[in-house]
Enzyme design. Structure first.
Site, short mmCIF file in Angstrom:
data_model
loop_
_atom_site.label_atom_id
_atom_site.label_comp_id
_atom_site.label_asym_id
_atom_site.label_seq_id
_atom_site.Cartn_x
_atom_site.Cartn_y
_atom_site.Cartn_z
N LYS A 78 0.92 -1.21 -0.16
CA LYS A 78 -0.01 -0.11 -0.03
C LYS A 78 0.97 1.11 0.13
CE LYS A 78 -3.89 -2.08 0.49
NZ LYS A 78 -4.88 -1.99 -0.49
N GLU A 130 -2.00 -0.41 -8.71
CA GLU A 130 -3.57 -0.69 -8.49
C GLU A 130 -4.14 0.68 -8.34
OE1 GLU A 130 -4.16 -3.99 -6.26
OE2 GLU A 130 -5.94 -3.38 -5.60
O1 OSB Z 1 -7.89 -2.06 -2.10
O2 OSB Z 1 -7.16 -4.18 -2.22
C1 OSB Z 1 -7.64 -3.16 -1.59
C2 OSB Z 1 -8.13 -4.14 2.01
C3 OSB Z 1 -9.19 -3.39 2.32
C4 OSB Z 1 -9.71 -2.61 1.36
C5 OSB Z 1 -9.07 -2.40 0.24
C6 OSB Z 1 -8.23 -3.34 -0.25
C7 OSB Z 1 -7.56 -4.08 0.61
C8 OSB Z 1 -6.48 -5.07 0.66
C9 OSB Z 1 -6.46 -6.44 1.18
O3 OSB Z 1 -5.57 -5.02 -0.28
C10 OSB Z 1 -6.17 -7.72 0.63
C11 OSB Z 1 -6.62 -8.91 1.45
O4 OSB Z 1 -7.87 -9.21 1.89
O5 OSB Z 1 -5.72 -9.75 1.90
MG MG Z 2 -7.07 -2.35 -4.04
#
Ligand code: OSB
Ligand code: MG
Length: 363
Positions: free
Chosen positions: A159, A209
């Site tokens: 992230k 992403e």
């Molecule tokens: O953007 O993919 C995302 C978790 C909460 C909200 C958005 C996202 C995510 C994750 C978690 O990236 C991925 C997982 O569940 O392991």
């Molecule tokens: Mg995402």
């Protein structure tokens, strides 16, 4: 025939807080729905976060829409596609629709005695697994990556947010110049940040992403012409039609499908098909689900149409104890879908009740 639909609102602490550009989660709070009919028990899990920050839906909008509108459409146990047709007159609320649509997939797969990964189409028999690492100091993120690589994850996604991205990426690439790495900005940038986005472009990423706004396609298409890193869309793809439009204007080359975001499995499979027909790549995302939601994700991630590793890490990453007695384990970056009928999970109802803050019957 008497059918019942029970809900449980649970709260489970996360092992460590999970930070994205839109906030930090310390607990997973969500709804589990339990359909009992004709001796069959089907389960589904809502995917909203506590607040309306990933999308406009949150736990209570999901509950409201299910209780007021959708529960009645499930009562006579329609096929998922028929349910979707009925639910079409409700605008949006895909996460609410997904809870019921997927519950019906589980129910009907169990009636047919079929494991879910075979019920949805042609299966590879396994899912390739990547990891999503929440924001931390660059040093801590590098440590998390080392641990993830040791466990065998096939792709590392981190992230990022505005102003933290370069220190994070520099720290990672200093130690791991070659690993398959991607970033998830969760909509933190605009085209005004082109200079920074072009710097991110230099880190040899598998994809970037959802860098731009949650419902944008047009600016993503502009960005995509200005950088060489492929764009992966998450928040912006809410339906098969949006996926078609994304490819039509070149908004991205990859789609992260979260069944919850697109009203369930029927649309997920359609989006996977559209993506591959357009020469794109597709993988299954996650929303920090417990073993119940994860079982759906792993089943669909096993489809032959899914060609990139997804965010389907085993639940020990998030929870001390899961809501299911048979949580997934990963070996060599692979998770095998459950072979029992439907989602194939053994729900620990006693523990679910223990961690529930509210429960009741909708019919
Ligand atoms: O953007 O993919 C995302 C978790 C909460 C909200 C958005 C996202 C995510 C994750 C978690 O990236 C991925 C997982 O569940 O392991
Ligand atoms: Mg995402």
């Amino acid at each position: 025939m008497t059918a019942s639909l029970t809900y449980y609102k649970f709260s489970l602490p996360l092992k460590t807080p999970f930070t994205t550009s839109f906030g930090t989660d310390t607990n997973r709070v969500a709804y589990i729905f339990h359909l009992n009919a004709n001796g069959i028990d089907a389960f589904s899990e809502s995917v909203a976060n506590v607040g309306p920050f990933y999308s406009y839906e949150d736990n209570e909008t999901i509950f409201h829409i299910v209780k007021q509108y959708l529960a009645d459409m499930v009562r006579d146990l329609p096929q998922p596609e028929e349910f979707l047709r009925r639910a079409e007159r409700i605008r949006g609320h895909n996460m609410a629709k997904a809870t019921m649509e997927m519950l019906l997939w589980d129910y009907h797969a169990k009636v047919a005695q079929k494991p879910m990964h075979l019920a949805v189409g042609k299966s590879k028999g396994y899912a390739d697994v990547g990891i999503s690492i929440g924001m931390e100091t660059p040093e801590k993120m590098v440590n998390s990556i080392s641990a993830a690589l040791e466990k065998g994850y096939k792709r590392i996604k981190v992230k990022i947010e505005k102003s933290k991205e370069l220190s994070i990426l520099t720290a990672i690439r200093d130690v791991y110049p070659e690993i398959p790495l991607s970033v998830d900005a969760n909509t933190d940038y605009t085209l005004k940040d082109m200079e920074t986005l072009k710097k991110i472009d230099r880190f040899n990423l598998v994809y970037m992403e959802q860098p731009l706004d949650h419902d944008d396609l047009v600016d993503h298409a502009t960005l995509s012409k200005n950088i060489s890193t492929p764009i992966c869309l998450d928040e912006s793809i809410t339906s098969p039609d949006r996926a078609r439009k994304a490819f039509e204007i070149g908004a991205g080359e990859i789609i992260n499908i979260k069944p919850g975001r697109v009203a369930g499995f029927t649309n997920s499979m359609e989006i996977a098909k559209i993506t591959r027909e357009n020469g794109g790549h597709v993988w299954i995302g996650g929303m920090l689900e417990t073993g119940i939601g994860r079982a759906y994700n792993v089943a669909i991630a096993s489809s032959v149409l899914i060609d990139y590793p997804g965010d389907t890490s085993p639940n020990e990453k998030y929870f001390e104890r899961d809501l299911v007695r048979n949580p997934f384990t990963m070996s060599n970056g692979i998770i095998k879908p459950n072979q029992g009928p439907g989602i194939g999970v053994d729900v620990d109802l006693e523990y679910l009740k223990k961690v529930s803050v509210d429960s009741g019957k909708l019919f």
